[in-house]
Scaffold this active site. Structure first.
Site: not given
Length: 258
Positions: A87, A143, A226
């Protein structure tokens, strides 16, 4: 220039080993459990998609690295699709120059410094870079964007400047000096995925257990703010339209593999 120097000084004064340890200790303490509800409200986090009940989290850190319910992030199943690994907001996207440099917020970065490997950097001449910024509100698990084999994985850097827009603008080449992990991956194409740590909490925790991974499979997670950098070789992908400054969810298609 003065504004930049003042910013760097402020970060250095609040970003030492002691302050980092104190923040980690606070966010993993039982007391921080009281901060979860206000945190979710301030950042308007959709608690309906979280796998566990909000009252079941032991501390703020556990909530921050929360897992989602199955189906909350559908993975684009196109055979040649490449999906967002996280995201976040695609804050920068562009072409790497022949001299292996690219520009972020007016600052020039060198791919060799970023990945710590001259031969690898050479492969990205005239290729594409994508930078995804994760704010505190985002789901912070990373991911894999396509079916891949992990050819190599290693860590670089030790600093922890903030990686938001202000940090990228006023910091000093922070993507190249912050703590980061470099994943050299191959599948239908070769590419590199680089999770970059952020201010005070440099923790990037891998969770995969096999070098052969599927699109959408979990790589690991960040503890607090991050950024993820993706590097692609020339003519290997065709980007989706209107990606820059777009808010995106993990699993959404961002490019077609050529």
């Amino acid at each position: 220039m003065l504004k930049k120097k003042m910013f760097q000084l402020c970060v250095e004064l609040t970003n030492g080993n002691l302050s980092s340890k104190a923040l980690k200790k606070l966010t993993k303490s039982n007391l921080s459990r009281l901060m979860i509800q206000p945190f979710a409200k301030i950042y308007n986090i959709n608690t309906d998609e979280i796998l566990d009940e909000i009252d079941d989290f032991k501390n703020l850190n556990d909530f921050f690295i929360r897992k989602l319910r199955p189906g909350a992030r559908p993975i684009d199943q196109g055979e040649d699709s490449l999906v967002s690994p996280t995201d976040g907001v695609i804050s920068e996207i562009g072409t790497i120059k022949e001299d292996r440099t690219f520009v972020v917020k007016g600052q020039t970065y060198n791919v060799q410094t970023l990945v710590g490997d001259s031969d690898l950097a050479d492969k990205y001449k005239e290729g594409i870079y994508i930078i995804i910024y994760l704010s505190p509100k985002n789901y912070h698990r990373i991911h894999f964007p396509m079916n891949s084999q992990i050819k190599d994985a290693y860590s670089l850097g030790k600093y922890s400047y903030p990686v938001n827009n202000l940090g990228l603008e006023l910091g000093d080449n922070i993507l190249s000096y912050n703590y980061r992990q470099v994943y050299k991956l191959t599948g239908k194409i070769n590419y590199t995925l680089i999770p970059v740590g952020a201010q005070n909490v440099n923790s990037i925790v891998p969770t995969y257990d096999n070098i052969y991974v599927k699109k959408g499979e979990e790589l690991g997670y960040f503890e607090f703010g991050s950024t993820v950098v993706l590097l692609f070789e020339k003519d290997n992908i065709l980007l989706e339209e209107n990606l820059e400054n777009r808010e995106i969810k993990m699993g959404e298609k961002i490019a077609t593999v050529l």
